[in-house]
Scaffold this motif. Structure first.
Motif, PDB file in Angstrom:
ATOM      1  N   HIS A 133      -7.330   4.710  -0.147  1.00 58.96           N
ATOM      2  CA  HIS A 133      -7.206   3.335   0.337  1.00 58.96           C
ATOM      3  C   HIS A 133      -8.573   2.763   0.695  1.00 58.96           C
ATOM      4  O   HIS A 133      -9.495   3.488   1.097  1.00 58.96           O
ATOM      5  CB  HIS A 133      -6.246   3.242   1.528  1.00 58.96           C
ATOM      6  CG  HIS A 133      -6.712   3.965   2.754  1.00 58.96           C
ATOM      7  ND1 HIS A 133      -6.644   5.328   2.908  1.00 58.96           N
ATOM      8  CD2 HIS A 133      -7.240   3.500   3.912  1.00 58.96           C
ATOM      9  CE1 HIS A 133      -7.103   5.686   4.078  1.00 58.96           C
ATOM     10  NE2 HIS A 133      -7.485   4.596   4.719  1.00 58.96           N
TER      11      HIS A 133
ATOM     12  N   ASP B  82      -4.494  -1.203  -7.446  1.00 62.11           N
ATOM     13  CA  ASP B  82      -3.228  -0.474  -7.368  1.00 62.11           C
ATOM     14  C   ASP B  82      -2.943   0.276  -8.666  1.00 62.11           C
ATOM     15  O   ASP B  82      -2.465   1.414  -8.650  1.00 62.11           O
ATOM     16  CB  ASP B  82      -2.096  -1.454  -7.053  1.00 62.11           C
ATOM     17  CG  ASP B  82      -0.755  -0.762  -6.892  1.00 62.11           C
ATOM     18  OD1 ASP B  82      -0.585  -0.031  -5.897  1.00 62.11           O
ATOM     19  OD2 ASP B  82       0.116  -0.939  -7.774  1.00 62.11           O
TER      20      ASP B  82
ATOM     21  N   HIS C 142      -0.725   4.376  -1.915  1.00 65.03           N
ATOM     22  CA  HIS C 142      -1.539   5.455  -2.476  1.00 65.03           C
ATOM     23  C   HIS C 142      -2.287   6.199  -1.370  1.00 65.03           C
ATOM     24  O   HIS C 142      -2.576   5.645  -0.300  1.00 65.03           O
ATOM     25  CB  HIS C 142      -2.555   4.891  -3.473  1.00 65.03           C
ATOM     26  CG  HIS C 142      -1.943   4.218  -4.659  1.00 65.03           C
ATOM     27  ND1 HIS C 142      -1.205   4.902  -5.602  1.00 65.03           N
ATOM     28  CD2 HIS C 142      -1.945   2.909  -5.058  1.00 65.03           C
ATOM     29  CE1 HIS C 142      -0.790   4.058  -6.538  1.00 65.03           C
ATOM     30  NE2 HIS C 142      -1.224   2.836  -6.220  1.00 65.03           N
TER      31      HIS C 142
ATOM     32  N   SER D 225      -5.000   1.800  -2.900  1.00 68.02           N
ATOM     33  CA  SER D 225      -4.322   0.765  -2.132  1.00 68.02           C
ATOM     34  C   SER D 225      -5.294   0.000  -1.251  1.00 68.02           C
ATOM     35  O   SER D 225      -6.304   0.551  -0.792  1.00 68.02           O
ATOM     36  CB  SER D 225      -3.230   1.376  -1.245  1.00 68.02           C
ATOM     37  OG  SER D 225      -2.123   1.793  -2.012  1.00 68.02           O
TER      38      SER D 225
ATOM     39  N   PRO E  80       0.832  -1.221   0.000  1.00 63.18           N
ATOM     40  CA  PRO E  80       0.000   0.000   0.000  1.00 63.18           C
ATOM     41  C   PRO E  80       0.863   1.267   0.000  1.00 63.18           C
ATOM     42  O   PRO E  80       1.776   1.399   0.817  1.00 63.18           O
ATOM     43  CB  PRO E  80      -0.793  -0.118   1.311  1.00 63.18           C
ATOM     44  CG  PRO E  80      -0.766  -1.576   1.660  1.00 63.18           C
ATOM     45  CD  PRO E  80       0.542  -2.084   1.154  1.00 63.18           C
TER      46      PRO E  80
END
Length: 406
Positions: free
Chosen positions: A169, A194, A166, A199, A164
């Protein structure tokens, strides 16, 4: 229809709800036209209208018998009847209420109790279930055919889930049987998300959604699992998670019901409503994203089986098909696409004969367009259909991920 609940029934926590649902039924019988078990058995008591009358009789104080229990057990809970019903009868909630009363009044035979308790002891426990599946794969040749058909036909690739990173999420329910039977489904979902700048935040403490217990005579245990998941997800929700994503539509349908099922729990009612509002099937999350940037290039001939929990419970029929067409997949026409495949959670184990008939009918329909592969959106359907050893069956997101431009 008119109802007169017994004194005992009026004391049930959901008595008012049951009475309201019963009164909404006008006994038109449209539901029988799309009920899979009524079509197979032709018995009024094995259709929704007959089962509603059985539950009405039980709640009005009439004798409860093993025959009553058998007719309720044969229901797939596919909710096709709810899609068909012109009066909006909330059948699945009435069935849950009726089953709880009947199961409390009618002791099950020893074999049924052992099967149901065994499933509850195994299926919701992700690591235990996965370990048994892996052991079964090792000793596959020694197992009877019935058990071999429950195992994956091939060993999946060991793909990595992206780390993860980004700003956007989401959470993802890992599920209880999917990590063992189709471990790359959630990996594929995370990889596609993704690519779209989203994420997946792992929450290892979240477990089984609760549906297995809830539908196997243990509703209180199922609701306890719901509370456990709410507690596990809550810190991430407060931290701004956009959604709780499910790649298994059966789990998604149950989580979307948390708010209703826990509405009388003062400690969890508000949180449960929030969780249900955040619950999204993967196709809902992807719908508004710029899928063109994925660079999908595939013209594979695919038959899509839309699970009952996606089309009848979540009302998302056609959503995956539209997404696959948008990405360039070649979808075949599937007759009677509204009918159940017979998986229905643990139904294929508790009602194997009916389940196999429904599976074979569904496969005949799916294969009528000569697909290379069958895609679906629920691990139960996937495992059940693939167990016939015919056309390969995979989760649709795996097909999408496999076609990503590298």
């Amino acid at each position: 229809m008119q109802t007169t609940l017994s004194e005992n029934a009026r004391r049930l926590p959901r008595a008012e709800e049951a009475d309201s649902i019963l009164r909404s039924c006008v006994h038109c019988g449209f539901c029988n036209a799309t009920c899979p078990t009524y079509q197979l058995l032709g018995d009024e008591l094995d259709g929704p209208r007959g089962r509603i009358y059985l539950i009405k009789q039980v709640l009005e104080g009439n004798e409860v018998t093993q025959k009553t229990q058998q007719h309720l057990d044969r229901c797939l809970s596919c909710r096709n009847c709810e899609t068909t019903c012109p009066s909006g009868v909330d059948y699945h909630n009435l069935l849950d209420i009726g089953r709880a009363v009947v199961d409390a009044a009618v002791p099950r035979p020893l074999g049924q109790r052992l099967l149901r308790e065994g499933l509850r002891a195994l299926v919701p426990h992700r690591n235990l279930f996965k370990g048994l599946v892996n052991s079964g794969q090792m000793f596959r040749a020694l197992l009877p055919g019935a058990l071999q058909s429950k195992l994956p036909r091939s060993t999946p690739e060991n793909k990595k889930r992206p780390i993860p990173h980004h700003a956007r999420h989401v959470l993802m329910l890992e599920g209880c049987v999917q990590p063992g039977l189709s471990p790359n489904t959630n990996v594929a979902a995370a990889r596609v998300l993704d690519r779209l700048g989203i994420s997946v935040t792992p929450v290892s403490d979240a477990g089984c959604c609760g549906a297995v217990d809830y539908h196997l005579d243990a509703q209180a245990a199922g609701l306890d699992r719901a509370r456990h998941n709410i507690d596990a997800w809550w810190p991430a929700i407060e931290a701004g998670a956009e959604a709780i994503v499910q790649t298994a539509s059966g789990c998604g349908a149950f989580i979307k019901d948390y708010g209703h099922l826990l509405e009388r729990d003062p400690a969890y009612a508000d949180k449960a409503r929030t969780v249900s509002a955040l619950a999204r099937d993967l196709v809902e999350v992807l719908h508004d994203e710029p899928l063109e940037q994925l660079g999908i290039h595939s013209a594979r001939r695919v038959a899509f089986h839309c699970p009952c929990t996606l089309q009848h419970a979540q009302k998302l029929g056609g959503a995956v098909e539209a997404l696959l067409l948008r990405l360039g997949f070649n979808l075949t026409t599937v007759p009677d696409a509204h009918l159940c495949c017979g998986s229905a959670g643990t139904y294929s184990l508790t009602q194997p004969a009916l389940s196999r008939q429904l599976r074979d009918n569904k496969l005949n329909a799916l294969e009528s367009g000569y697909p290379e592969v069958i895609a679906t959106a629920n691990i139960g359907c996937q495992s059940h259909l693939d167990g016939a050893g015919r056309t390969p069956v995979r989760h649709w997101i795996e097909l999408v991920e496999a076609a990503l431009s590298q």
